[in-house]
Design a protein around this motif. Sequence first.
Motif, PDB file in Angstrom:
ATOM      1  N   MET A 194       0.874  -1.101  -0.059  1.00 35.64           N
ATOM      2  CA  MET A 194       0.002  -0.041   0.054  1.00 35.64           C
ATOM      3  C   MET A 194       0.944   1.298  -0.017  1.00 35.64           C
ATOM      4  O   MET A 194       0.417   2.440  -0.092  1.00 35.64           O
ATOM      5  N   GLY A 195       2.311   1.220   0.200  1.00 37.98           N
ATOM      6  CA  GLY A 195       2.865   2.441   0.393  1.00 37.98           C
ATOM      7  C   GLY A 195       3.044   3.227  -1.141  1.00 37.98           C
ATOM      8  O   GLY A 195       3.247   4.206  -1.316  1.00 37.98           O
ATOM      9  N   GLN A 196       2.663   2.261  -2.278  1.00 33.94           N
ATOM     10  CA  GLN A 196       2.706   2.903  -3.760  1.00 33.94           C
ATOM     11  C   GLN A 196       1.454   3.978  -3.862  1.00 33.94           C
ATOM     12  O   GLN A 196       1.473   4.436  -4.907  1.00 33.94           O
ATOM     13  N   LEU A 197       0.604   3.854  -2.928  1.00 32.04           N
ATOM     14  CA  LEU A 197      -0.738   4.614  -3.218  1.00 32.04           C
ATOM     15  C   LEU A 197      -0.484   5.986  -2.242  1.00 32.04           C
ATOM     16  O   LEU A 197      -1.294   6.747  -2.598  1.00 32.04           O
ATOM     17  N   GLU A 198       0.437   6.294  -1.699  1.00 27.34           N
ATOM     18  CA  GLU A 198       0.869   7.689  -1.125  1.00 27.34           C
ATOM     19  C   GLU A 198       0.837   8.774  -2.043  1.00 27.34           C
ATOM     20  O   GLU A 198       0.098   9.998  -1.713  1.00 27.34           O
ATOM     21  N   PRO A 199       1.297   8.675  -3.555  1.00 24.66           N
ATOM     22  CA  PRO A 199       1.069   9.859  -4.306  1.00 24.66           C
ATOM     23  C   PRO A 199      -0.324  10.193  -4.502  1.00 24.66           C
ATOM     24  O   PRO A 199      -0.646  11.414  -4.615  1.00 24.66           O
ATOM     25  N   LEU A 200      -1.194   9.084  -4.603  1.00 29.51           N
ATOM     26  CA  LEU A 200      -2.665   9.183  -4.721  1.00 29.51           C
ATOM     27  C   LEU A 200      -3.126  10.053  -3.538  1.00 29.51           C
ATOM     28  O   LEU A 200      -3.962  10.704  -3.915  1.00 29.51           O
ATOM     29  N   THR A 201      -2.682   9.394  -2.578  1.00 28.40           N
ATOM     30  CA  THR A 201      -3.474  10.139  -1.118  1.00 28.40           C
ATOM     31  C   THR A 201      -2.986  11.460  -0.995  1.00 28.40           C
ATOM     32  O   THR A 201      -3.985  12.530  -0.575  1.00 28.40           O
ATOM     33  N   GLU A 202      -1.753  11.919  -1.502  1.00 32.82           N
ATOM     34  CA  GLU A 202      -1.525  13.456  -1.354  1.00 32.82           C
ATOM     35  C   GLU A 202      -2.084  14.080  -2.521  1.00 32.82           C
ATOM     36  O   GLU A 202      -2.267  15.339  -2.183  1.00 32.82           O
ATOM     37  N   THR A 203      -2.225  13.388  -3.634  1.00 28.37           N
ATOM     38  CA  THR A 203      -3.068  14.320  -4.586  1.00 28.37           C
ATOM     39  C   THR A 203      -4.331  14.582  -4.285  1.00 28.37           C
ATOM     40  O   THR A 203      -5.109  15.658  -4.175  1.00 28.37           O
ATOM     41  N   ALA A 204      -5.166  13.632  -3.482  1.00 31.71           N
ATOM     42  CA  ALA A 204      -6.360  13.825  -3.047  1.00 31.71           C
ATOM     43  C   ALA A 204      -6.529  14.844  -2.033  1.00 31.71           C
ATOM     44  O   ALA A 204      -7.234  15.798  -1.997  1.00 31.71           O
ATOM     45  N   THR A 205      -5.463  14.926  -1.076  1.00 28.87           N
ATOM     46  CA  THR A 205      -5.548  16.022  -0.100  1.00 28.87           C
ATOM     47  C   THR A 205      -5.295  17.280  -0.780  1.00 28.87           C
ATOM     48  O   THR A 205      -5.953  18.297  -0.249  1.00 28.87           O
ATOM     49  N   VAL A 206      -4.312  17.504  -1.662  1.00 30.57           N
ATOM     50  CA  VAL A 206      -4.353  18.663  -2.391  1.00 30.57           C
ATOM     51  C   VAL A 206      -5.627  19.181  -3.067  1.00 30.57           C
ATOM     52  O   VAL A 206      -6.053  20.580  -2.773  1.00 30.57           O
ATOM     53  N   LEU A 207      -6.201  18.461  -3.437  1.00 28.74           N
ATOM     54  CA  LEU A 207      -7.742  18.671  -4.236  1.00 28.74           C
ATOM     55  C   LEU A 207      -8.709  19.180  -3.206  1.00 28.74           C
ATOM     56  O   LEU A 207      -9.469  19.937  -3.655  1.00 28.74           O
ATOM     57  N   VAL A 208      -8.714  18.426  -2.063  1.00 30.44           N
ATOM     58  CA  VAL A 208      -9.900  18.872  -1.027  1.00 30.44           C
ATOM     59  C   VAL A 208      -9.467  19.931  -0.124  1.00 30.44           C
ATOM     60  O   VAL A 208     -10.349  20.536   0.589  1.00 30.44           O
TER      61      VAL A 208
END
Length: 635
Positions: free
Chosen positions: A563-577
């Motif tokens: 699941m560590g490879q999902l960190e860029p996706l999590t941070e992108t969602a954080t930026v958007l919201v």
Amino acid sequence: MLKHRGKEKFRIEFTVTVQKLIGMRDYPSSVVFLSWRRGSKKKTGTTKLVKVTPPPGEDTPFNEKISFSCTMFKDQSTKQYDSKQMSITLKEVTKKSPKHIGKLRLNLATYAMNPAGTSTTTTQSTPFVFERKKELSSSKPTVYLSFVATPLKYGNHSIAKLDSEAGPRPGLMIKDIEGTLYSLEASSAKSDTSIDSASVASDVDLEAEKDLTLDTPTDISPEVQALQEELEMVRLESFEKLNRIKEQDAELQELRGNFASTQNSYQILWQNTTKLLKQADVELRKFTSNPPDFQQKLQQMMAKSAPLTSSTTSTTSTSTSTTTSSTVNREVSRESSFIEQQIYLAPVQFEPDSGTPVTAKSIMSQLEVWKCFSSPLSATRNFFDRICGAIETVCNQKPGLPRMCYWLSVTYGLITLCRDRMLRNADEKPTLCGFEQALTKTGFIVYSTVVAHITGKLQLYLVSALLQERQEEIATRLLQSVPRVSTVFGVLDRSLFTLRGSRVPEPVVQQFFTQIFYFISAHLFNHVACNEISVPLNTGLALQLAVTRLEEWATKNNLTNTMGQLEPLTETATVLVSVLSDNALLAHSCQALSVAQLKHLILTLTPDISPTLATKLKISDDIKFNETLIHPVSF
């Protein structure tokens, strides 16, 4: 409307209370709900989702009320109401579409109001058994219902039971209905007990007007949303079935090709065998008809031995070269036959005890019989390269996922057998190391082929399945906690099942899904970075929901290390919201995204910071992720 002439007309509100559900032993721990319909298409609805209580506690509580109103006609002579039908269907929630369990039909005339009072209440719980197409066992699903009927209108007049202490209000008409006084609204009443055809027609028009008034977008929006969700579920299910049919068709074509090649090989072998038998029969007949005189030939050879002494050296060298050439040809033919039988025509089989692929053990055993590991590496390198090349060719020519996963398992099995043999025989280590290096290179090529096969399937509908959702759909799924049926998770489930079913080692499986999650993060980030986002909040919520679903799937299948490879996706969602008020703090919290990527997202979402810079901003290579990057894998 002539059938209602001369009958009393009432508008009655029904409240049906669903109390509990029993007799569900055939569906332990299932999630069910009730779907009800009044009439052909006027009023429909569904209850909440309820999990069936497993045995021995079979009572599943519902405690939910269903309310609706309808027009009832009562015959004055028979004191009976005309029939009004209502159906209740019990359904089970499945991965694809709800499964029909049983159906119940009710006549509301049985539970209508008693005109002697303002309302009639059937408070006792009444059991109703569902009708099923096929009885699975002796247990019968049964629901307990109670009914409350409240009169709202008599004819065209709203009615209310008259309070004897307060007395009637001025301007209201008083009506005696079977011994009970009711107050009617002040309007023209043509008849106290009957309704003529004109009044019935006007009532029907008023009823139609009421139905049209009720059918506003606000009233039917839940039904429209449910139909849209059901339509999308059917579309995704059809797409999954189409892909499954295509895969099965490809496997069928592969089997047909294998059968045709095997049949041709057997036919050629049979023809060669028949030809050799005919030649042997001819030679045997010649020998039998003209037997040679061995004694005479021996004397002739001895007489000629002296003249032949001088030519002995040249004859010996010629025979030696001929023997060497024939030996090389025999070895090449033997190796080709071995590769065809053990690789091109090899079936998918595993050892019942150890789980090792049968092909890996057969190849290793034959190499030991031919003493290939005892020979120098220079003498066997060509043969090892031919084996590895044949494995790569099989994976490229027969690109089915089960076949590729099987040969990935075979390659890893050969590497493991080589390492075990090196520990037992130190003298053979140089040759075994050469074979292991060739297998490691082939294993990475096969692994990359499997990764490309799965990412190619995910790329078709990854964005549509995880991002293109409306804000109200996202909010609904967050509240209900019911995951959407997605083709993405179907591909992931099938890949995991095939890899583990092919006995691929668990470390390789973990590295494989680490690579897949990297591709998902890279593909979705590149889509967000390269496309204009009209509503960033919706996209951010969709990304957060996608990450949550992927993490739940990985945890469920013991893949938490990936699941560590999902960190860029999590941070992108954080930026958007997030509210971009403190960009420095946001940059400090985003560690997986580079400074260039974070800057690009902020300028894209907030062009008012620097309109000129946002207009001239280009998508460079240092912003996008490399989707085709294959991480190293250790065998």
